[in-house]
Every structure is written in structure tokens, then in C-alpha cells.
Design an enzyme around this catalytic site. Sequence first.
Site, PDB file in Angstrom:
ATOM      1  N   LYS A  60     -19.453 -50.012  24.098  1.00 37.97           N
ATOM      2  CA  LYS A  60     -19.035 -51.399  23.819  1.00 37.97           C
ATOM      3  C   LYS A  60     -18.816 -51.618  22.320  1.00 37.97           C
ATOM      4  O   LYS A  60     -18.028 -52.465  21.912  1.00 37.97           O
ATOM      5  CB  LYS A  60     -20.066 -52.389  24.387  1.00 37.97           C
ATOM      6  CG  LYS A  60     -20.107 -52.390  25.930  1.00 37.97           C
ATOM      7  CD  LYS A  60     -21.241 -53.237  26.469  1.00 37.97           C
ATOM      8  CE  LYS A  60     -21.149 -53.561  27.950  1.00 37.97           C
ATOM      9  NZ  LYS A  60     -21.659 -52.590  28.885  1.00 37.97           N
TER      10      LYS A  60
ATOM     11  N   SER B  52     -23.174 -48.224  27.704  1.00 40.33           N
ATOM     12  CA  SER B  52     -22.873 -49.454  26.963  1.00 40.33           C
ATOM     13  C   SER B  52     -22.717 -49.275  25.462  1.00 40.33           C
ATOM     14  O   SER B  52     -22.273 -50.198  24.782  1.00 40.33           O
ATOM     15  CB  SER B  52     -23.950 -50.504  27.222  1.00 40.33           C
ATOM     16  OG  SER B  52     -23.712 -51.100  28.460  1.00 40.33           O
TER      17      SER B  52
ATOM     18  N   TYR C 223     -12.562 -49.453  31.392  1.00 42.32           N
ATOM     19  CA  TYR C 223     -13.979 -49.746  31.097  1.00 42.32           C
ATOM     20  C   TYR C 223     -14.896 -48.669  31.697  1.00 42.32           C
ATOM     21  O   TYR C 223     -15.789 -48.148  31.017  1.00 42.32           O
ATOM     22  CB  TYR C 223     -14.326 -51.139  31.638  1.00 42.32           C
ATOM     23  CG  TYR C 223     -15.801 -51.469  31.552  1.00 42.32           C
ATOM     24  CD1 TYR C 223     -16.388 -51.853  30.346  1.00 42.32           C
ATOM     25  CD2 TYR C 223     -16.627 -51.371  32.682  1.00 42.32           C
ATOM     26  CE1 TYR C 223     -17.744 -52.133  30.264  1.00 42.32           C
ATOM     27  CE2 TYR C 223     -17.985 -51.648  32.608  1.00 42.32           C
ATOM     28  CZ  TYR C 223     -18.540 -52.025  31.403  1.00 42.32           C
ATOM     29  OH  TYR C 223     -19.891 -52.297  31.328  1.00 42.32           O
TER      30      TYR C 223
ATOM     31  N   VAL D 227     -27.358 -47.393  29.450  1.00 44.22           N
ATOM     32  CA  VAL D 227     -28.207 -46.970  30.568  1.00 44.22           C
ATOM     33  C   VAL D 227     -28.210 -45.451  30.776  1.00 44.22           C
ATOM     34  O   VAL D 227     -28.972 -44.939  31.588  1.00 44.22           O
ATOM     35  CB  VAL D 227     -27.855 -47.689  31.899  1.00 44.22           C
ATOM     36  CG1 VAL D 227     -28.203 -49.163  31.845  1.00 44.22           C
ATOM     37  CG2 VAL D 227     -26.412 -47.466  32.303  1.00 44.22           C
TER      38      VAL D 227
ATOM     39  N   TYR E  93     -29.470 -56.361  24.635  1.00 41.90           N
ATOM     40  CA  TYR E  93     -29.443 -57.315  25.751  1.00 41.90           C
ATOM     41  C   TYR E  93     -30.560 -58.341  25.631  1.00 41.90           C
ATOM     42  O   TYR E  93     -30.852 -58.817  24.554  1.00 41.90           O
ATOM     43  CB  TYR E  93     -29.507 -56.582  27.109  1.00 41.90           C
ATOM     44  CG  TYR E  93     -28.435 -55.560  27.214  1.00 41.90           C
ATOM     45  CD1 TYR E  93     -27.112 -55.941  27.247  1.00 41.90           C
ATOM     46  CD2 TYR E  93     -28.740 -54.218  27.224  1.00 41.90           C
ATOM     47  CE1 TYR E  93     -26.104 -55.013  27.320  1.00 41.90           C
ATOM     48  CE2 TYR E  93     -27.739 -53.263  27.309  1.00 41.90           C
ATOM     49  CZ  TYR E  93     -26.429 -53.674  27.344  1.00 41.90           C
ATOM     50  OH  TYR E  93     -25.448 -52.748  27.411  1.00 41.90           O
TER      51      TYR E  93
HETATM   52  O1  DON Z   1     -21.280 -51.562  33.343  1.00 39.87           O
HETATM   53  C1  DON Z   1     -22.215 -50.810  33.608  1.00 39.87           C
HETATM   54  O2  DON Z   1     -22.976 -51.090  34.508  1.00 39.87           O
HETATM   55  C2  DON Z   1     -22.462 -49.525  32.817  1.00 39.87           C
HETATM   56  N1  DON Z   1     -21.389 -48.681  32.823  1.00 39.87           N
HETATM   57  C3  DON Z   1     -22.900 -49.793  31.430  1.00 39.87           C
HETATM   58  C4  DON Z   1     -24.136 -50.605  31.412  1.00 39.87           C
HETATM   59  C5  DON Z   1     -25.094 -50.255  30.355  1.00 39.87           C
HETATM   60  O3  DON Z   1     -25.137 -49.211  29.753  1.00 39.87           O
HETATM   61  C6  DON Z   1     -26.108 -51.285  30.142  1.00 39.87           C
HETATM   62  N2  DON Z   1     -27.067 -50.815  29.203  1.00 39.87           N
HETATM   63  N3  DON Z   1     -28.117 -50.834  28.905  1.00 39.87           N
END
Ligand code: DON
Length: 316
Positions: free
Chosen positions: A69, A66, A191, A261, A243
Amino acid sequence: MSVINMEQLLCEAVDYAKSFENNGEVASYIPELSYADRNAVGVAVVANNKKIYKHGNWDTLFTIQSISKVISLILALQTSGAEKVFSKVGVEPTGDAFNSIIRLETHHTHIPLNPMINAGAIAVVGCIDTPFAFHDFLELTRKLCGRNNIILNEAVYLSEKATGMRNRAIAYMLRTEGVLEKDVEHVLDIYFKMCSVEVNALDLAHLASILANDGVSIFTGERLVESWIIPIVKSIMMTCGMYDGSGEFAMKVGMPAKSGVGGGIMCMSEENLGIAVYGPSLDAKGNSVYGLRILEYLSKELNLHYFAGKSTKEYY
Ligand code: DON
């Protein structure tokens, strides 16, 4: 003026983080992420004196997830402008999980609440106005991180593409409401690839340093992000970057930050430090447990909290 031994401080910060029980879990909803070492921990700092400080697993490669982003938002703002982007995504914190779908149906508009949650980031990818969005994203990432051999982790990309049904549900919902104007699978593919770009903590500290220095590299003097974009991105990071943990992080650490993540968190101080941490063991909100402790420690010891009184410091 206080003089600070930064190498030693980073060492202490990691020891402090490790003094707590590692009560997190490595992300496993993307199967390929589950292979990370849950006890790994590293930190890197790019300082305004052009010095680089690092400790622990600062060079371990992990996927940006993320934190991408932030870069996709920069690219969308750069190619489409703020008016277009913010007609497709808002700037308000949600208090919901990063992958939540609920507000798309219940909020008074159908645009996602902010660019840092999955729904918002997918809408932002739809705004990137270049023929080769992923190629341009990767080039921008390489420049911002100061490493031109950054690549896609193919295994993580395929793993996320195969299992990302929740993101598919979000994206089709956005298409139904006209928020996404392009082909859904094409936008999702970009994405998923963006999330699967492989970086280390030092790369992210470089990126954070660019954002800390108004979009300019302290090493080359090159402007990599237009100045008007920086306050937009940093304020959204401050309010939404962690978040549903953003409020607590703002109170305890007090810096604009973005987590992923994969285990990374990057943040920047007012005094132009670019800071990044790595630790793939995550709390229930998807934020690195070691990373949070390290940043808490550094914020306190260096007095980096945005809303705390300041004194002059020198690093060596
Ligand atoms: O969209 C997703 O589930 C992941 N590729 C990115 C999510 C993410 O990193 C959330 N972070 N804490």
C-alpha cells in the site's frame, strides 16, 4: 557518542521477542498464507553508513501484502498528483480493522478514510495513471528494494483472487459511489497482484532506507521517489500504518511503519535507518507479534522514538 554493535543488538532483539509466548496465528483467510512457519523470525537493517545488518530468517521470502500500500500510494502520487489522489481517499486513522467496510456507508463522505486500509488502497490503485499499473508497480518495487528479480507469488495471488470477497464488496461499494472510476475486477486484479509480490526482510529494509533518506538510494545516490511525496507517505504511515494498532505502536515504538499479513513490518528512524522484520505469527489486528517486540526493543535500545530526546551514535 555511544558506539553500538548492531549485529549483537539484532540478535538480542530476536531473543527478546522469543522470550514471550508466541500467542499469534498465521493468517489463514487467504488459504495459501497458512503454510508459513509460525515460529520464523528475522530482522534486517540498512544503516546510513551503507552497512547492512541482518539476523534470523531475514532472507525468507513472504508476500508483501499491505506493505504494498505504501508503494502503490507512491506510484499513484507520482502519476496522478496529490490533488487527484486525495479527492479519492482521506488521511485520517480509522480505529477499525484493515478490511472494515462499515465507514464507507456511515462516514459523512464516501471516500475511504486513508490509503493504508484495504478500501483506501483499492481507491489508490484506481488512481494509478499508467497503462500497465502492475508492471510499473513491480518495477518500482524492484528499484526501491534494490533487487531486480523480485517476482509475483502466483499461488498466493490466485488464492487471494479466489477468496477475496470482502475486498470485492468494498470495491463495488467504491464503484457505486464513483470513487472507483475504472472496471472493478481490473482494479482488484491489480490490487491482489500487488499484495502477492514476494519479498524478504532485507528487501523491505532497503525500501525503508529509501523512505528514510528522502527518496534517495544511499548506495547509488539515485532519486527513486520525488521529495514532496516522502513526508506525505511517512505521516500516513505514522498515523495509519499499523491499522487499529497505530496509536499503541506510535506510543511504544514511535516510528512511521507499515505491516502486512504476510508477517512483514517495515519502518524507518529519523537517523535514517531502514528497518524491517519478519514473523508470520500475527496478533488480532494483523500485525506480526515477533515483529512488534523486535521493533519495541530496537526503538528502546537505540532511542529511535521520534518524540524522545536524541544523542549521537555510531554503528559498527
Ligand atoms: O487485502 C487483503 O486482505 C490483503 N491482501 C492485505 C491485507 C493486509 O496485509 C493487512 N495487513 N495487516
